[in-house]
Write a protein that holds these residues in place. Structure first.
Motif, PDB file in Angstrom:
ATOM      1  N   UNK A  36       0.810  -1.225   0.000  1.00 18.85           N
ATOM      2  CA  UNK A  36       0.000   0.000   0.000  1.00 18.85           C
ATOM      3  C   UNK A  36       0.849   1.283   0.000  1.00 18.85           C
ATOM      4  N   UNK A  37       1.921   1.377   0.795  1.00 19.00           N
ATOM      5  CA  UNK A  37       2.743   2.587   0.724  1.00 19.00           C
ATOM      6  C   UNK A  37       3.372   2.809  -0.648  1.00 19.00           C
ATOM      7  N   UNK A  38       3.669   1.717  -1.357  1.00 11.22           N
ATOM      8  CA  UNK A  38       4.237   1.872  -2.698  1.00 11.22           C
ATOM      9  C   UNK A  38       3.224   2.486  -3.658  1.00 11.22           C
ATOM     10  N   UNK A  39       1.957   2.112  -3.536  1.00  7.51           N
ATOM     11  CA  UNK A  39       0.905   2.689  -4.374  1.00  7.51           C
ATOM     12  C   UNK A  39       0.723   4.171  -4.040  1.00  7.51           C
ATOM     13  N   UNK A  40       0.728   4.497  -2.744  1.00 10.74           N
ATOM     14  CA  UNK A  40       0.601   5.903  -2.333  1.00 10.74           C
ATOM     15  C   UNK A  40       1.785   6.704  -2.854  1.00 10.74           C
ATOM     16  N   UNK A  41       2.984   6.143  -2.773  1.00 14.56           N
ATOM     17  CA  UNK A  41       4.165   6.815  -3.292  1.00 14.56           C
ATOM     18  C   UNK A  41       4.041   7.073  -4.790  1.00 14.56           C
ATOM     19  N   UNK A  42       3.554   6.093  -5.516  1.00 12.56           N
ATOM     20  CA  UNK A  42       3.370   6.251  -6.954  1.00 12.56           C
ATOM     21  C   UNK A  42       2.351   7.343  -7.260  1.00 12.56           C
ATOM     22  N   UNK A  43       1.212   7.300  -6.581  1.00 10.92           N
ATOM     23  CA  UNK A  43       0.138   8.255  -6.863  1.00 10.92           C
ATOM     24  C   UNK A  43       0.460   9.665  -6.366  1.00 10.92           C
ATOM     25  N   UNK A  44       1.050   9.768  -5.199  1.00  9.94           N
ATOM     26  CA  UNK A  44       1.274  11.086  -4.604  1.00  9.94           C
ATOM     27  C   UNK A  44       2.647  11.664  -4.929  1.00  9.94           C
ATOM     28  N   UNK A  45       3.601  10.821  -5.267  1.00 16.72           N
ATOM     29  CA  UNK A  45       4.951  11.315  -5.489  1.00 16.72           C
ATOM     30  C   UNK A  45       5.413  11.308  -6.925  1.00 16.72           C
ATOM     31  N   UNK A  46       5.179  10.228  -7.623  1.00 12.52           N
ATOM     32  CA  UNK A  46       5.744  10.085  -8.965  1.00 12.52           C
ATOM     33  C   UNK A  46       4.886  10.790 -10.015  1.00 12.52           C
ATOM     34  N   UNK A  47       3.602  10.520 -10.017  1.00 16.34           N
ATOM     35  CA  UNK A  47       2.744  11.057 -11.080  1.00 16.34           C
ATOM     36  C   UNK A  47       2.695  12.596 -11.064  1.00 16.34           C
ATOM     37  N   UNK A  48       2.477  13.262  -9.910  1.00 18.77           N
ATOM     38  CA  UNK A  48       2.490  14.732  -9.938  1.00 18.77           C
ATOM     39  C   UNK A  48       3.843  15.304 -10.348  1.00 18.77           C
ATOM     40  N   UNK A  49       4.922  14.635  -9.983  1.00 17.98           N
ATOM     41  CA  UNK A  49       6.247  15.100 -10.348  1.00 17.98           C
ATOM     42  C   UNK A  49       6.462  15.032 -11.858  1.00 17.98           C
ATOM     43  N   UNK A  50       5.924  14.014 -12.497  1.00 21.06           N
ATOM     44  CA  UNK A  50       6.105  13.855 -13.935  1.00 21.06           C
ATOM     45  C   UNK A  50       5.450  14.988 -14.729  1.00 21.06           C
ATOM     46  N   UNK A  51       4.366  15.540 -14.202  1.00 22.44           N
ATOM     47  CA  UNK A  51       3.716  16.672 -14.869  1.00 22.44           C
ATOM     48  C   UNK A  51       4.693  17.841 -14.965  1.00 22.44           C
ATOM     49  N   UNK A  52       5.379  18.151 -13.870  1.00 20.72           N
ATOM     50  CA  UNK A  52       6.332  19.260 -13.875  1.00 20.72           C
ATOM     51  C   UNK A  52       7.546  18.952 -14.750  1.00 20.72           C
ATOM     52  N   UNK A  53       7.960  17.712 -14.787  1.00 23.88           N
ATOM     53  CA  UNK A  53       9.076  17.341 -15.662  1.00 23.88           C
ATOM     54  C   UNK A  53       8.724  17.553 -17.129  1.00 23.88           C
ATOM     55  N   UNK A  54       7.545  17.132 -17.513  1.00 27.62           N
ATOM     56  CA  UNK A  54       7.119  17.297 -18.904  1.00 27.62           C
ATOM     57  C   UNK A  54       6.961  18.777 -19.250  1.00 27.62           C
ATOM     58  N   UNK A  55       6.421  19.565 -18.320  1.00 29.47           N
ATOM     59  CA  UNK A  55       6.292  21.002 -18.544  1.00 29.47           C
ATOM     60  C   UNK A  55       7.662  21.649 -18.703  1.00 29.47           C
ATOM     61  N   UNK A  56       8.615  21.246 -17.866  1.00 33.87           N
ATOM     62  CA  UNK A  56       9.980  21.766 -17.983  1.00 33.87           C
ATOM     63  C   UNK A  56      10.634  21.365 -19.285  1.00 33.87           C
ATOM     64  N   UNK A  57      10.381  20.151 -19.731  1.00 37.70           N
ATOM     65  CA  UNK A  57      10.922  19.697 -21.010  1.00 37.70           C
ATOM     66  C   UNK A  57      10.352  20.512 -22.154  1.00 37.70           C
ATOM     67  N   UNK A  58       9.062  20.778 -22.078  1.00 33.09           N
ATOM     68  CA  UNK A  58       8.402  21.536 -23.138  1.00 33.09           C
ATOM     69  C   UNK A  58       8.872  22.993 -23.151  1.00 33.09           C
ATOM     70  N   UNK A  59       8.947  23.618 -21.973  1.00 33.72           N
ATOM     71  CA  UNK A  59       9.353  25.019 -21.897  1.00 33.72           C
ATOM     72  C   UNK A  59      10.844  25.210 -22.139  1.00 33.72           C
ATOM     73  N   UNK A  60      11.657  24.245 -21.725  1.00 31.72           N
ATOM     74  CA  UNK A  60      13.101  24.397 -21.840  1.00 31.72           C
ATOM     75  C   UNK A  60      13.688  23.835 -23.112  1.00 31.72           C
ATOM     76  N   UNK A  61      12.853  23.436 -24.032  1.00 34.01           N
ATOM     77  CA  UNK A  61      13.343  22.831 -25.268  1.00 34.01           C
ATOM     78  C   UNK A  61      14.198  23.745 -26.112  1.00 34.01           C
TER      79      UNK A  61
END
Length: 114
Positions: free
Chosen positions: A9-34
């Motif tokens: 269960x903590x691994x699922x929470x980590x995935x949902x609360x930590x990884x997925x929201x972080x990926x949004x900012x990474x993709x935005x940074x990739x798009x803006x910093x291209x």
């Protein structure tokens, strides 16, 4: 497998609360910093700061290991770091190869020691 990971269960929470929201900012940074020049002074500074932060975190984890990592002997933690660094240098500075090889040494060593 449940003994290895423990409660999933903590691994699922980590995935949902930590990884997925972080990926949004990474993709935005990739798009803006291209369009930014990779050799610019700003990006050189950002790379230097990121490297320093990463080195500090690694040193802190090695010296004062948190949680379950505290059960791993010092020689195994430092050995995994050395192997990871050697692989990093041999693979033309591939961070991925260095991290994966260090993790493999750590996991196999912990399994071997019991």
């Amino acid at each position: 497998m449940n003994d290895f990971f423990g409660d999933w269960h903590p691994l699922v929470v980590l995935l949902l609360a930590g990884v997925i929201p972080n990926q949004i900012w990474r993709m935005l940074g990739l798009w803006l910093g291209g369009g930014i020049d990779e050799g610019s002074d700003l990006l050189m500074w950002v790379k230097a700061v990121a490297t320093a932060i990463l080195a500090g975190v690694i040193a802190e984890i090695l010296v004062h290991p948190p949680g379950a990592l505290a059960s791993v002997p010092d020689f195994l933690r430092y050995g995994a770091l050395i192997v990871g660094f050697i692989v990093f240098m041999l693979t033309r500075r591939s961070i991925f190869a260095g991290v994966v090889s260090g993790e493999v040494v750590m996991l196999v060593g912990k399994w071997w020691l019991g």
